[in-house]
Design a protein around this motif. Structure first.
Motif, PDB file in Angstrom:
ATOM      1  N   GLU A  76      48.843  33.379  37.740  1.00 29.32           N
ATOM      2  CA  GLU A  76      47.777  32.609  37.093  1.00 29.32           C
ATOM      3  C   GLU A  76      46.930  31.861  38.114  1.00 29.32           C
ATOM      4  OE1 GLU A  76      49.130  29.921  34.059  1.00 29.32           O
ATOM      5  OE2 GLU A  76      50.047  31.529  32.887  1.00 29.32           O
ATOM      6  N   ALA A  77      47.578  31.244  39.098  1.00 33.33           N
ATOM      7  CA  ALA A  77      46.842  30.501  40.121  1.00 33.33           C
ATOM      8  C   ALA A  77      46.000  31.446  40.971  1.00 33.33           C
ATOM      9  CB  ALA A  77      47.801  29.708  41.003  1.00 33.33           C
ATOM     10  N   LEU A  78      46.519  32.618  41.296  1.00 35.81           N
ATOM     11  CA  LEU A  78      45.767  33.609  42.069  1.00 35.81           C
ATOM     12  C   LEU A  78      44.526  34.043  41.300  1.00 35.81           C
ATOM     13  CD1 LEU A  78      45.430  35.550  44.474  1.00 35.81           C
ATOM     14  CD2 LEU A  78      46.944  37.142  43.247  1.00 35.81           C
ATOM     15  N   GLN A  79      44.694  34.402  40.041  1.00 36.58           N
ATOM     16  CA  GLN A  79      43.562  34.857  39.230  1.00 36.58           C
ATOM     17  C   GLN A  79      42.515  33.756  39.085  1.00 36.58           C
ATOM     18  OE1 GLN A  79      44.585  36.725  35.541  1.00 36.58           O
ATOM     19  NE2 GLN A  79      42.484  36.758  34.813  1.00 36.58           N
ATOM     20  N   ASP A  80      42.947  32.534  38.835  1.00 33.95           N
ATOM     21  CA  ASP A  80      42.023  31.413  38.671  1.00 33.95           C
ATOM     22  C   ASP A  80      41.262  31.138  39.975  1.00 33.95           C
ATOM     23  OD1 ASP A  80      40.953  29.392  36.916  1.00 33.95           O
ATOM     24  OD2 ASP A  80      42.159  27.914  37.983  1.00 33.95           O
ATOM     25  N   THR A  81      41.948  31.260  41.101  1.00 33.62           N
ATOM     26  CA  THR A  81      41.313  31.037  42.399  1.00 33.62           C
ATOM     27  C   THR A  81      40.273  32.115  42.691  1.00 33.62           C
ATOM     28  OG1 THR A  81      43.376  30.038  43.203  1.00 33.62           O
ATOM     29  CG2 THR A  81      41.735  30.663  44.865  1.00 33.62           C
ATOM     30  N   ILE A  82      40.609  33.371  42.427  1.00 28.68           N
ATOM     31  CA  ILE A  82      39.653  34.470  42.636  1.00 28.68           C
ATOM     32  C   ILE A  82      38.425  34.272  41.749  1.00 28.68           C
ATOM     33  CG2 ILE A  82      39.240  36.947  42.328  1.00 28.68           C
ATOM     34  CD1 ILE A  82      42.217  37.377  43.098  1.00 28.68           C
ATOM     35  N   GLN A  83      38.641  33.936  40.479  1.00 30.63           N
ATOM     36  CA  GLN A  83      37.516  33.738  39.558  1.00 30.63           C
ATOM     37  C   GLN A  83      36.626  32.580  39.997  1.00 30.63           C
ATOM     38  OE1 GLN A  83      39.701  33.421  35.867  1.00 30.63           O
ATOM     39  NE2 GLN A  83      39.408  35.600  35.406  1.00 30.63           N
ATOM     40  N   ASP A  84      37.226  31.497  40.485  1.00 30.12           N
ATOM     41  CA  ASP A  84      36.438  30.358  40.952  1.00 30.12           C
ATOM     42  C   ASP A  84      35.610  30.745  42.175  1.00 30.12           C
ATOM     43  OD1 ASP A  84      35.773  27.472  40.799  1.00 30.12           O
ATOM     44  OD2 ASP A  84      36.782  27.403  42.743  1.00 30.12           O
ATOM     45  N   PHE A  85      36.208  31.470  43.104  1.00 24.48           N
ATOM     46  CA  PHE A  85      35.474  31.906  44.289  1.00 24.48           C
ATOM     47  C   PHE A  85      34.329  32.843  43.905  1.00 24.48           C
ATOM     48  CE2 PHE A  85      34.564  34.691  47.849  1.00 24.48           C
ATOM     49  CZ  PHE A  85      34.362  33.774  48.862  1.00 24.48           C
ATOM     50  N   MET A  86      34.592  33.791  43.015  1.00 22.61           N
ATOM     51  CA  MET A  86      33.566  34.756  42.607  1.00 22.61           C
ATOM     52  C   MET A  86      32.418  34.064  41.874  1.00 22.61           C
ATOM     53  SD  MET A  86      34.496  37.494  43.986  1.00 22.61           S
ATOM     54  CE  MET A  86      33.346  38.644  43.259  1.00 22.61           C
ATOM     55  N   LYS A  87      32.719  32.992  41.134  1.00 25.12           N
ATOM     56  CA  LYS A  87      31.677  32.215  40.469  1.00 25.12           C
ATOM     57  C   LYS A  87      30.737  31.608  41.525  1.00 25.12           C
ATOM     58  CE  LYS A  87      32.522  28.211  39.227  1.00 25.12           C
ATOM     59  NZ  LYS A  87      33.083  26.979  38.924  1.00 25.12           N
ATOM     60  N   ASN A  88      31.311  31.052  42.594  1.00 27.74           N
ATOM     61  CA  ASN A  88      30.496  30.487  43.679  1.00 27.74           C
ATOM     62  C   ASN A  88      29.709  31.574  44.404  1.00 27.74           C
ATOM     63  OD1 ASN A  88      31.457  27.927  43.133  1.00 27.74           O
ATOM     64  ND2 ASN A  88      33.079  28.055  44.665  1.00 27.74           N
ATOM     65  N   LEU A  89      30.311  32.733  44.557  1.00 26.67           N
ATOM     66  CA  LEU A  89      29.655  33.843  45.253  1.00 26.67           C
ATOM     67  C   LEU A  89      28.486  34.393  44.446  1.00 26.67           C
ATOM     68  CD1 LEU A  89      29.846  35.663  47.772  1.00 26.67           C
ATOM     69  CD2 LEU A  89      31.358  37.161  46.452  1.00 26.67           C
ATOM     70  N   SER A  90      28.568  34.329  43.126  1.00 21.16           N
ATOM     71  CA  SER A  90      27.536  34.937  42.286  1.00 21.16           C
ATOM     72  C   SER A  90      26.443  33.958  41.870  1.00 21.16           C
ATOM     73  CB  SER A  90      28.174  35.555  41.046  1.00 21.16           C
ATOM     74  OG  SER A  90      28.734  34.552  40.236  1.00 21.16           O
ATOM     75  N   GLU A  91      26.367  32.803  42.547  1.00 23.14           N
ATOM     76  CA  GLU A  91      25.268  31.881  42.250  1.00 23.14           C
ATOM     77  C   GLU A  91      23.940  32.603  42.407  1.00 23.14           C
ATOM     78  OE1 GLU A  91      25.593  28.568  44.890  1.00 23.14           O
ATOM     79  OE2 GLU A  91      27.056  27.538  43.628  1.00 23.14           O
ATOM     80  N   ASP A  92      22.916  32.083  41.755  1.00 25.83           N
ATOM     81  CA  ASP A  92      21.595  32.704  41.775  1.00 25.83           C
ATOM     82  C   ASP A  92      20.847  32.423  43.080  1.00 25.83           C
ATOM     83  OD1 ASP A  92      21.001  34.354  39.742  1.00 25.83           O
ATOM     84  OD2 ASP A  92      19.840  32.914  38.573  1.00 25.83           O
ATOM     85  N   ARG A  93      21.362  32.918  44.183  1.00 25.10           N
ATOM     86  CA  ARG A  93      20.666  32.770  45.467  1.00 25.10           C
ATOM     87  C   ARG A  93      21.158  33.842  46.420  1.00 25.10           C
ATOM     88  NH1 ARG A  93      23.275  28.697  49.408  1.00 25.10           N
ATOM     89  NH2 ARG A  93      25.396  28.602  48.665  1.00 25.10           N
ATOM     90  N   GLN A  94      20.331  34.146  47.366  1.00 21.10           N
ATOM     91  CA  GLN A  94      20.660  35.155  48.367  1.00 21.10           C
ATOM     92  C   GLN A  94      21.504  34.503  49.462  1.00 21.10           C
ATOM     93  OE1 GLN A  94      19.823  38.216  47.856  1.00 21.10           O
ATOM     94  NE2 GLN A  94      20.497  39.134  49.754  1.00 21.10           N
ATOM     95  N   LEU A  95      22.693  35.042  49.739  1.00 17.12           N
ATOM     96  CA  LEU A  95      23.569  34.503  50.764  1.00 17.12           C
ATOM     97  C   LEU A  95      23.546  35.393  51.995  1.00 17.12           C
ATOM     98  CD1 LEU A  95      26.673  33.615  48.541  1.00 17.12           C
ATOM     99  CD2 LEU A  95      24.968  32.031  49.453  1.00 17.12           C
ATOM    100  N   ASN A  96      23.605  34.776  53.172  1.00 15.84           N
ATOM    101  CA  ASN A  96      23.768  35.548  54.399  1.00 15.84           C
ATOM    102  C   ASN A  96      25.002  35.031  55.126  1.00 15.84           C
ATOM    103  OD1 ASN A  96      22.927  33.314  56.081  1.00 15.84           O
ATOM    104  ND2 ASN A  96      20.843  33.743  55.407  1.00 15.84           N
ATOM    105  N   ASP A  97      25.367  35.657  56.231  1.00 19.20           N
ATOM    106  CA  ASP A  97      26.605  35.311  56.924  1.00 19.20           C
ATOM    107  C   ASP A  97      26.694  33.838  57.309  1.00 19.20           C
ATOM    108  OD1 ASP A  97      27.410  37.903  56.628  1.00 19.20           O
ATOM    109  OD2 ASP A  97      27.337  38.412  58.768  1.00 19.20           O
ATOM    110  N   SER A  98      25.566  33.197  57.577  1.00 14.62           N
ATOM    111  CA  SER A  98      25.593  31.783  57.976  1.00 14.62           C
ATOM    112  C   SER A  98      25.925  30.850  56.809  1.00 14.62           C
ATOM    113  CB  SER A  98      24.264  31.378  58.608  1.00 14.62           C
ATOM    114  OG  SER A  98      23.227  31.436  57.656  1.00 14.62           O
TER     115      SER A  98
END
Length: 108
Positions: A76-98
């Motif tokens: 449960e903690a693994l799944q919740d952590t992955i989902q939280d990270f993916m939510k941050n990754l999918s924000e409405d903005r273009q991300l680059n390595d920096s």
């Protein structure tokens, strides 16, 4: 010492003890190096918390924020952590390595 005996340790001046119970490598091609790591910790109450070693700088002030999750089990903690990270990754903005920061192996 039995497997769960650590949960009963009480030492003056120590407010909590957590045990690293699992570590996972996650492959995600939209991040630098294509992967990141999640560690899962158990507290003395038997609850689990997950943390990523990869942080994403937020759009507000550039502060790096990692994925964090909770659960009643490692899974449960693994799944919740992955989902939280993916939510941050999918924000409405273009991300680059920096926009990404890897946390030192000994610091997460």
């Amino acid at each position: 010492m039995e497997n769960e005996d650590w949960k009963s340790i009480r030492v003056t001046g120590v407010s909590s003890i957590e045990k690293c119970v699992a570590e996972f490598d996650i492959t995600q091609l939209d991040v630098p190096s294509g992967k990141f790591r999640i560690r899962i910790y158990e507290n003395t109450n038997g609850k689990f918390m997950g943390f990523t070693n990869l942080r994403i700088k937020n759009a507000f002030d550039g502060y790096p924020e990692g994925g964090v999750g909770n659960g009643n089990s490692i899974t449960e903690a693994l799944q919740d952590t992955i989902q939280d990270f993916m939510k941050n990754l999918s924000e409405d903005r273009q991300l680059n390595d920096s926009d990404f920061v890897f946390v030192n192996y000994n610091e997460f």
